[in-house]
Design a protein around this motif. Structure first.
Motif, PDB file in Angstrom:
ATOM      1  N   ARG A 118      -1.759  26.201  47.033  1.00 30.47           N
ATOM      2  CA  ARG A 118      -0.918  25.767  45.920  1.00 30.47           C
ATOM      3  C   ARG A 118      -0.468  26.925  45.021  1.00 30.47           C
ATOM      4  O   ARG A 118       0.360  26.726  44.142  1.00 30.47           O
ATOM      5  CB  ARG A 118      -1.678  24.738  45.082  1.00 30.47           C
ATOM      6  CG  ARG A 118      -1.882  23.423  45.803  1.00 30.47           C
ATOM      7  CD  ARG A 118      -2.946  22.573  45.103  1.00 30.47           C
ATOM      8  NE  ARG A 118      -2.604  22.311  43.721  1.00 30.47           N
ATOM      9  CZ  ARG A 118      -1.909  21.259  43.293  1.00 30.47           C
ATOM     10  NH1 ARG A 118      -1.443  20.381  44.189  1.00 30.47           N
ATOM     11  NH2 ARG A 118      -1.669  21.071  42.024  1.00 30.47           N
ATOM     12  N   GLY A 119      -1.058  28.097  45.208  1.00 34.50           N
ATOM     13  CA  GLY A 119      -0.720  29.231  44.354  1.00 34.50           C
ATOM     14  C   GLY A 119      -1.860  30.219  44.328  1.00 34.50           C
ATOM     15  O   GLY A 119      -2.242  30.773  45.359  1.00 34.50           O
ATOM     16  N   LEU A 120      -2.427  30.443  43.134  1.00 37.04           N
ATOM     17  CA  LEU A 120      -3.566  31.328  42.965  1.00 37.04           C
ATOM     18  C   LEU A 120      -4.648  30.583  42.191  1.00 37.04           C
ATOM     19  O   LEU A 120      -4.342  29.722  41.368  1.00 37.04           O
ATOM     20  CB  LEU A 120      -3.182  32.596  42.193  1.00 37.04           C
ATOM     21  CG  LEU A 120      -1.988  33.398  42.706  1.00 37.04           C
ATOM     22  CD1 LEU A 120      -1.705  34.562  41.762  1.00 37.04           C
ATOM     23  CD2 LEU A 120      -2.240  33.900  44.121  1.00 37.04           C
ATOM     24  N   PRO A 122       2.463  31.318  39.942  1.00 39.00           N
ATOM     25  CA  PRO A 122       3.545  32.215  39.514  1.00 39.00           C
ATOM     26  C   PRO A 122       4.840  32.041  40.284  1.00 39.00           C
ATOM     27  O   PRO A 122       5.908  32.466  39.799  1.00 39.00           O
ATOM     28  CB  PRO A 122       2.943  33.612  39.753  1.00 39.00           C
ATOM     29  CG  PRO A 122       1.822  33.400  40.701  1.00 39.00           C
ATOM     30  CD  PRO A 122       1.295  32.029  40.445  1.00 39.00           C
ATOM     31  N   ASP A 123       4.809  31.425  41.464  1.00 38.49           N
ATOM     32  CA  ASP A 123       6.032  31.236  42.249  1.00 38.49           C
ATOM     33  C   ASP A 123       6.669  29.865  42.053  1.00 38.49           C
ATOM     34  O   ASP A 123       7.707  29.573  42.653  1.00 38.49           O
ATOM     35  CB  ASP A 123       5.733  31.444  43.738  1.00 38.49           C
ATOM     36  CG  ASP A 123       5.328  32.878  44.053  1.00 38.49           C
ATOM     37  OD1 ASP A 123       5.827  33.789  43.369  1.00 38.49           O
ATOM     38  OD2 ASP A 123       4.494  33.076  44.958  1.00 38.49           O
ATOM     39  N   ASP A 124       6.057  29.038  41.209  1.00 39.15           N
ATOM     40  CA  ASP A 124       6.578  27.698  40.969  1.00 39.15           C
ATOM     41  C   ASP A 124       7.517  27.719  39.762  1.00 39.15           C
ATOM     42  O   ASP A 124       7.132  28.152  38.665  1.00 39.15           O
ATOM     43  CB  ASP A 124       5.415  26.727  40.718  1.00 39.15           C
ATOM     44  CG  ASP A 124       5.896  25.317  40.465  1.00 39.15           C
ATOM     45  OD1 ASP A 124       6.098  24.579  41.439  1.00 39.15           O
ATOM     46  OD2 ASP A 124       6.075  24.957  39.278  1.00 39.15           O
ATOM     47  N   ALA A 125       8.748  27.247  39.946  1.00 36.70           N
ATOM     48  CA  ALA A 125       9.763  27.360  38.894  1.00 36.70           C
ATOM     49  C   ALA A 125       9.361  26.604  37.627  1.00 36.70           C
ATOM     50  O   ALA A 125       9.565  27.093  36.504  1.00 36.70           O
ATOM     51  CB  ALA A 125      11.110  26.839  39.412  1.00 36.70           C
ATOM     52  N   GLU A 157       4.127  39.358  40.313  1.00 36.61           N
ATOM     53  CA  GLU A 157       3.913  40.158  41.522  1.00 36.61           C
ATOM     54  C   GLU A 157       2.569  40.883  41.472  1.00 36.61           C
ATOM     55  O   GLU A 157       1.859  40.973  42.476  1.00 36.61           O
ATOM     56  CB  GLU A 157       5.054  41.163  41.673  1.00 36.61           C
ATOM     57  CG  GLU A 157       6.392  40.497  42.017  1.00 36.61           C
ATOM     58  CD  GLU A 157       7.571  41.447  41.870  1.00 36.61           C
ATOM     59  OE1 GLU A 157       7.319  42.638  41.559  1.00 36.61           O
ATOM     60  OE2 GLU A 157       8.720  41.001  42.055  1.00 36.61           O
ATOM     61  N   ARG A 158       2.208  41.383  40.317  1.00 37.58           N
ATOM     62  CA  ARG A 158       0.925  42.089  40.181  1.00 37.58           C
ATOM     63  C   ARG A 158      -0.255  41.144  40.378  1.00 37.58           C
ATOM     64  O   ARG A 158      -1.252  41.501  41.021  1.00 37.58           O
ATOM     65  CB  ARG A 158       0.847  42.771  38.812  1.00 37.58           C
ATOM     66  CG  ARG A 158       1.778  43.972  38.711  1.00 37.58           C
ATOM     67  CD  ARG A 158       2.078  44.331  37.275  1.00 37.58           C
ATOM     68  NE  ARG A 158       0.894  44.755  36.541  1.00 37.58           N
ATOM     69  CZ  ARG A 158       0.851  44.902  35.227  1.00 37.58           C
ATOM     70  NH1 ARG A 158       1.932  44.622  34.490  1.00 37.58           N
ATOM     71  NH2 ARG A 158      -0.250  45.313  34.639  1.00 37.58           N
ATOM     72  N   LEU A 159      -0.150  39.947  39.843  1.00 32.78           N
ATOM     73  CA  LEU A 159      -1.233  38.972  40.011  1.00 32.78           C
ATOM     74  C   LEU A 159      -1.351  38.541  41.472  1.00 32.78           C
ATOM     75  O   LEU A 159      -2.459  38.393  42.007  1.00 32.78           O
ATOM     76  CB  LEU A 159      -0.989  37.756  39.108  1.00 32.78           C
ATOM     77  CG  LEU A 159      -1.077  38.028  37.598  1.00 32.78           C
ATOM     78  CD1 LEU A 159      -0.629  36.808  36.817  1.00 32.78           C
ATOM     79  CD2 LEU A 159      -2.489  38.429  37.198  1.00 32.78           C
TER      80      LEU A 159
END
Length: 351
Positions: A230-232, A278-281, A296-298
């Motif tokens: 789902r993300g991080l 972080p990639d979810d709008a 991007e860093r995370l």
């Protein structure tokens, strides 16, 4: 000289370290801590019994331990979740908080903890964070919080007490700095918890540099990020066993306040997995101060940790999600963190 204390949560007078505040203080001392953050004072002393408070303060002084206390939350949209403070104010949450501030002034506990929200463990992401409540938007919650803090400001100034807002799971360091600028540097500061800032899309080093000039309390724990479907996900780790550069963090924080007392926060029955996307709008839209570079860093940080886990150099996500026995893990987490933090301090002061 910098001392190291421990943050302790209480419930009806008891904690994971002891059946009452005095026993808790004694156990913390025996573990090697030089101070305590009682979070919150009304949970440790439910009736604010003056005799018990005096005895606790005297015992801390005898042991040469510093004391800080927490005073409850300051977001009016969630203060109904803290009915005891309203009861202490005779039906007024404001009066209850003013009573607690006066208590701090009486005992010289000038730097107090607070936060702008809560975390609902039983709810799914993102609704577990007050930032994502659907009955009121987060900007409106921040505005209400600022109004409430302005109401508290005269009492804080009268008693010489500063409220230190934690870098908690629902708020960013950008938003904390705006609150401080609005309400006043003399009555508001920051309780730095570096393990939380990534949950709000902030790389730790940047958040620490922003927060350092206003940091008067700390909740110190380490952290790792792991990629998920789902993300991080963020997981808590003992100090020195995650991704935070502790030597660098101490250099930044202690440069402004060289004698700042450092406080370690422990762990409960899990490593407190918290999700960020972080990639979810939609998620990104809720974090207007976050940049593409931050995301991007995370993401790279999580990918690097996943590679270490695959190589057997770090725990995998299943191990991180396992819930250890709370008491045994709690003390172990604290003592490992204490050892690592002392070592980092000693590297700064070789003599």
């Amino acid at each position: 000289m910098t001392r190291i204390g421990v943050d302790v949560k209480f419930e009806d007078g008891a904690s994971l370290l002891g059946d009452d505040p005095l026993e808790t203080l004694s156990v913390a001392y025996d573990l090697g801590f030089e101070g305590i953050l009682v979070r919150t004072v009304d949970e440790a002393f439910p009736t604010l019994d003056s005799g018990a408070l005096r005895e606790f303060a005297a015992e801390a002084k005898t042991r040469d331990m510093f004391v800080n206390v927490g005073l409850g939350k300051v977001n009016p949209y969630m203060t109904a979740e803290l009915p005891r403070i309203r009861d202490l104010g005779g039906g007024s949450y404001l009066a209850g908080m003013e009573r607690l501030i006066a208590l701090c002034g009486e005992y010289g506990w000038a730097e107090a903890w607070t936060a702008a929200g809560a975390y609902q463990h039983h709810l799914p992401a993102p609704f577990c964070f007050d930032r994502f409540r659907t009955d009121v938007d987060w900007p409106d919650q921040l505005a209400a919080t600022a109004r409430f803090l302005h109401k508290l400001a005269p009492t804080l100034r009268e008693h010489g007490v500063r409220l230190n807002l934690e870098t908690h799971e629902e708020i960013t360091t950008f938003e904390l700095l705006r609150l401080i600028e609005d309400v006043g540097h003399d009555v508001l500061g920051i309780c730095l918890d570096p393990a939380n800032v990534m949950v709000r899309g902030e790389p730790v080093g940047d958040a620490v540099r922003r927060s350092a000039p206003h940091t008067r309390l700390t909740h110190l724990r380490d952290v790792v990020l792991v990629p998920t479907e789902r993300g991080l996900s963020r997981f808590l780790m003992p100090i020195g066993e995650g991704v935070i550069d502790w030597d660098g963090l101490l250099d930044v924080v202690l440069a402004t306040h060289p004698s700042l007392d450092l406080i370690i926060e422990g762990i409960g029955g899990s490593r407190a997995e918290m999700e960020l996307r972080p990639d979810d709008a939609r998620w990104r839209a809720a974090h207007p101060d976050m940049t593409d570079d931050d995301g991007e860093r995370l993401t790279r940080l999580a990918s690097d940790f996943a590679a270490r886990a695959t190589s057997g150099l770090a725990p995998g996500i299943d191990e991180l999600r396992a819930s250890p026995p709370p008491l045994a893990d709690y003390r172990d987490f604290l003592t490992r963190s204490l050892t690592a933090l002392r070592a980092s301090l000693e590297r700064r002061s070789p003599f």
